[in-house]
Design a protein around this motif. Structure first.
Motif, PDB file in Angstrom:
ATOM      1  N   GLN A 168      64.190 -46.321 -54.138  1.00 46.58           N
ATOM      2  CA  GLN A 168      64.908 -47.087 -55.142  1.00 46.58           C
ATOM      3  C   GLN A 168      64.796 -48.587 -54.848  1.00 46.58           C
ATOM      4  N   VAL A 169      65.323 -49.406 -55.750  1.00 48.20           N
ATOM      5  CA  VAL A 169      65.453 -50.842 -55.500  1.00 48.20           C
ATOM      6  C   VAL A 169      66.798 -51.061 -54.816  1.00 48.20           C
ATOM      7  N   TYR A 170      66.762 -51.492 -53.557  1.00 49.17           N
ATOM      8  CA  TYR A 170      67.992 -51.621 -52.779  1.00 49.17           C
ATOM      9  C   TYR A 170      68.415 -53.071 -52.577  1.00 49.17           C
ATOM     10  N   ALA A 171      67.522 -54.007 -52.843  1.00 48.02           N
ATOM     11  CA  ALA A 171      67.847 -55.412 -52.659  1.00 48.02           C
ATOM     12  C   ALA A 171      67.047 -56.240 -53.648  1.00 48.02           C
ATOM     13  N   ASP A 172      67.747 -56.836 -54.592  1.00 44.71           N
ATOM     14  CA  ASP A 172      67.139 -57.703 -55.590  1.00 44.71           C
ATOM     15  C   ASP A 172      66.196 -56.906 -56.475  1.00 44.71           C
ATOM     16  N   LEU A 173      65.062 -57.489 -56.903  1.00 47.18           N
ATOM     17  CA  LEU A 173      64.199 -56.853 -57.889  1.00 47.18           C
ATOM     18  C   LEU A 173      62.747 -56.847 -57.429  1.00 47.18           C
ATOM     19  N   GLY A 174      61.965 -55.925 -57.996  1.00 44.95           N
ATOM     20  CA  GLY A 174      60.532 -55.925 -57.789  1.00 44.95           C
ATOM     21  C   GLY A 174      60.043 -55.193 -56.557  1.00 44.95           C
ATOM     22  N   ALA A 175      60.950 -54.765 -55.669  1.00 44.00           N
ATOM     23  CA  ALA A 175      60.548 -54.097 -54.433  1.00 44.00           C
ATOM     24  C   ALA A 175      61.679 -53.191 -53.974  1.00 44.00           C
ATOM     25  N   ASN A 176      61.352 -52.267 -53.056  1.00 42.77           N
ATOM     26  CA  ASN A 176      62.435 -51.519 -52.428  1.00 42.77           C
ATOM     27  C   ASN A 176      63.410 -52.477 -51.746  1.00 42.77           C
ATOM     28  N   PHE A 177      62.825 -53.452 -51.029  1.00 40.86           N
ATOM     29  CA  PHE A 177      63.644 -54.457 -50.350  1.00 40.86           C
ATOM     30  C   PHE A 177      63.029 -55.834 -50.568  1.00 40.86           C
ATOM     31  N   TYR A 178      63.702 -56.660 -51.356  1.00 37.37           N
ATOM     32  CA  TYR A 178      63.305 -58.055 -51.546  1.00 37.37           C
ATOM     33  C   TYR A 178      64.371 -58.869 -50.826  1.00 37.37           C
ATOM     34  N   LEU A 179      64.036 -59.378 -49.658  1.00 36.80           N
ATOM     35  CA  LEU A 179      65.010 -60.003 -48.778  1.00 36.80           C
ATOM     36  C   LEU A 179      64.925 -61.517 -48.879  1.00 36.80           C
ATOM     37  N   ARG A 180      66.037 -62.150 -49.216  1.00 39.13           N
ATOM     38  CA  ARG A 180      66.111 -63.603 -49.288  1.00 39.13           C
ATOM     39  C   ARG A 180      67.562 -64.038 -49.186  1.00 39.13           C
ATOM     40  N   GLY A 181      67.753 -65.321 -48.932  1.00 43.68           N
ATOM     41  CA  GLY A 181      69.112 -65.855 -48.874  1.00 43.68           C
ATOM     42  C   GLY A 181      69.756 -65.782 -47.504  1.00 43.68           C
ATOM     43  N   LEU A 182      69.065 -65.195 -46.519  1.00 40.81           N
ATOM     44  CA  LEU A 182      69.591 -65.096 -45.164  1.00 40.81           C
ATOM     45  C   LEU A 182      68.422 -65.124 -44.197  1.00 40.81           C
ATOM     46  N   ASN A 183      68.460 -66.000 -43.200  1.00 38.06           N
ATOM     47  CA  ASN A 183      67.374 -66.093 -42.239  1.00 38.06           C
ATOM     48  C   ASN A 183      67.785 -65.537 -40.891  1.00 38.06           C
ATOM     49  N   GLY A 184      66.845 -64.883 -40.205  1.00 43.32           N
ATOM     50  CA  GLY A 184      67.006 -64.681 -38.792  1.00 43.32           C
ATOM     51  C   GLY A 184      66.689 -65.988 -38.080  1.00 43.32           C
ATOM     52  N   THR A 185      66.855 -66.013 -36.788  1.00 43.31           N
ATOM     53  CA  THR A 185      66.509 -67.186 -35.984  1.00 43.31           C
ATOM     54  C   THR A 185      65.667 -66.734 -34.800  1.00 43.31           C
ATOM     55  N   LYS A 186      65.128 -67.675 -34.057  1.00 44.79           N
ATOM     56  CA  LYS A 186      64.312 -67.325 -32.900  1.00 44.79           C
ATOM     57  C   LYS A 186      65.107 -66.498 -31.903  1.00 44.79           C
ATOM     58  N   SER A 187      66.371 -66.821 -31.709  1.00 47.23           N
ATOM     59  CA  SER A 187      67.213 -66.078 -30.763  1.00 47.23           C
ATOM     60  C   SER A 187      67.926 -64.904 -31.416  1.00 47.23           C
ATOM     61  N   LYS A 188      67.963 -64.867 -32.745  1.00 43.86           N
ATOM     62  CA  LYS A 188      68.610 -63.770 -33.466  1.00 43.86           C
ATOM     63  C   LYS A 188      67.727 -63.285 -34.612  1.00 43.86           C
ATOM     64  N   PRO A 189      66.572 -62.693 -34.290  1.00 41.21           N
ATOM     65  CA  PRO A 189      65.711 -62.166 -35.353  1.00 41.21           C
ATOM     66  C   PRO A 189      66.345 -60.939 -36.002  1.00 41.21           C
ATOM     67  N   ILE A 190      65.882 -60.635 -37.203  1.00 39.94           N
ATOM     68  CA  ILE A 190      66.319 -59.443 -37.942  1.00 39.94           C
ATOM     69  C   ILE A 190      65.166 -58.442 -37.934  1.00 39.94           C
ATOM     70  N   ALA A 191      65.479 -57.155 -37.799  1.00 38.29           N
ATOM     71  CA  ALA A 191      64.416 -56.149 -37.759  1.00 38.29           C
ATOM     72  C   ALA A 191      64.811 -54.903 -38.540  1.00 38.29           C
ATOM     73  N   PHE A 192      63.832 -54.344 -39.268  1.00 42.94           N
ATOM     74  CA  PHE A 192      63.922 -53.008 -39.864  1.00 42.94           C
ATOM     75  C   PHE A 192      62.967 -52.115 -39.067  1.00 42.94           C
ATOM     76  N   VAL A 193      63.473 -50.986 -38.548  1.00 48.67           N
ATOM     77  CA  VAL A 193      62.676 -50.142 -37.668  1.00 48.67           C
ATOM     78  C   VAL A 193      62.866 -48.677 -38.058  1.00 48.67           C
ATOM     79  N   GLY A 194      61.774 -47.918 -38.072  1.00 49.20           N
ATOM     80  CA  GLY A 194      61.878 -46.484 -38.270  1.00 49.20           C
ATOM     81  C   GLY A 194      62.437 -45.817 -37.024  1.00 49.20           C
ATOM     82  N   TYR A 195      63.360 -44.883 -37.225  1.00 47.78           N
ATOM     83  CA  TYR A 195      64.002 -44.227 -36.088  1.00 47.78           C
ATOM     84  C   TYR A 195      62.960 -43.405 -35.319  1.00 47.78           C
TER      85      TYR A 195
END
Length: 277
Positions: A80-107
């Protein structure tokens, strides 16, 4: 799979294993300041992101996403579309940082699949691709992509795609890629890219573009095969024409140790570089 508890302090340290009363050699280890959270759409309850009560709806996870989060997706089909439009996940409006990166990982040991084929839409902003990012310091790893058009598009800096299976580009959209990059410091490492069926020479397995002024892309240890892009090139870096100013200095890219199989699918070329004018 090991998860640290709340008593562990963030920062550098050492990690080792004790077995039979004997300790192994020590390795440098860094604990980032962030959360480990979980998504499992088979969970019958909404959940709250904990291991025992994962979010059932990925949209709830996206709404609560914070710098430093590592999100584990349990096995299953996310179509499904879970974030915004055009993709399953269209991520914007929030940044990770060098010391606090964001990750999506398969279990580990399970197959988490992002799919934009089953519910694909030809509408201007309908479901067409799997992941698009406009956030810095983001990693996606060990997730399978079934992409109607593209698989993963990274429009921000210091994004990483690691050990994903990209089965993408099923129809002709006049120029796309299974993995497309535009930002600085992008890493495309150890992915399998296959199943392209567009028959268009404008489509590619990995496409590096934009004007990365901080750090170039690193494209390494990827395996591409069985892609029907007509005469389309598998791995491309393109900075020609007016994509960057002629006076602009683009940082050096690295294409290394990739296995490009042009014997299956359409016999297009393996690698092409289009430079600045």
């Amino acid at each position: 799979l090991y998860f640290g508890n709340s008593s562990i302090i963030s920062g550098p340290g050492k990690i080792f294993v004790v077995s039979g009363g004997r300790a192994s050699n020590q390795l440098d280890f860094h604990v980032n300041d962030g959360r480990i959270v979980f998504v499992d759409h088979s969970n019958p309850a909404p959940g709250n992101g904990k291991f025992s009560t994962p979010w059932a709806d990925p949209s709830a996870m996206v709404s609560d996403l914070k710098p430093g989060d590592v999100v584990y997706f349990r096995g299953g089909f996310y179509d499904q579309v879970y974030a915004d439009l055009g993709a399953n996940f269209y991520l914007r409006g929030l940044n990770g940082t060098k010391s606090k990166p964001i990750a999506f990982v398969g279990y580990p040991g399970e197959r988490a699949i992002f799919d934009s084929i089953v519910n694909a839409s030809t509408a201007r902003r309908g479901l067409q691709t799997n992941v698009r990012t406009e956030i810095d310091y983001f990693t996606i790893a060990k997730i399978e992509m079934n992409g109607q058009y593209g698989g993963i598009r990274m429009d921000a800096d210091f994004n990483r795609v690691v050990e994903c299976d990209c089965n993408a580009i099923k129809v002709n959209k006049h120029g796309t890629a299974a993995i497309a990059t535009q930002g600085s410091g992008i890493e495309v490492l150890g992915n399998v890219i296959h199943g392209g069926r567009s028959g268009s020479k404008l489509d590619h397995a990995v496409y590096v573009s934009g004007c990365p002024h901080l750090k170039g892309a690193d494209v390494a240890w990827n395996y591409t095969f069985d892609n029907q892009y007509a005469a389309g090139t598998q791995l491309v870096a393109n900075h020609q024409d007016s994509r960057c100013l002629s006076s602009y200095s683009v940082k050096q890219h690295m294409f290394r140790s990739n296995y490009v199989d042009c014997s299956t699918g359409d016999p297009g070329s393996g690698i092409k570089i289009f430079d600045l004018p």
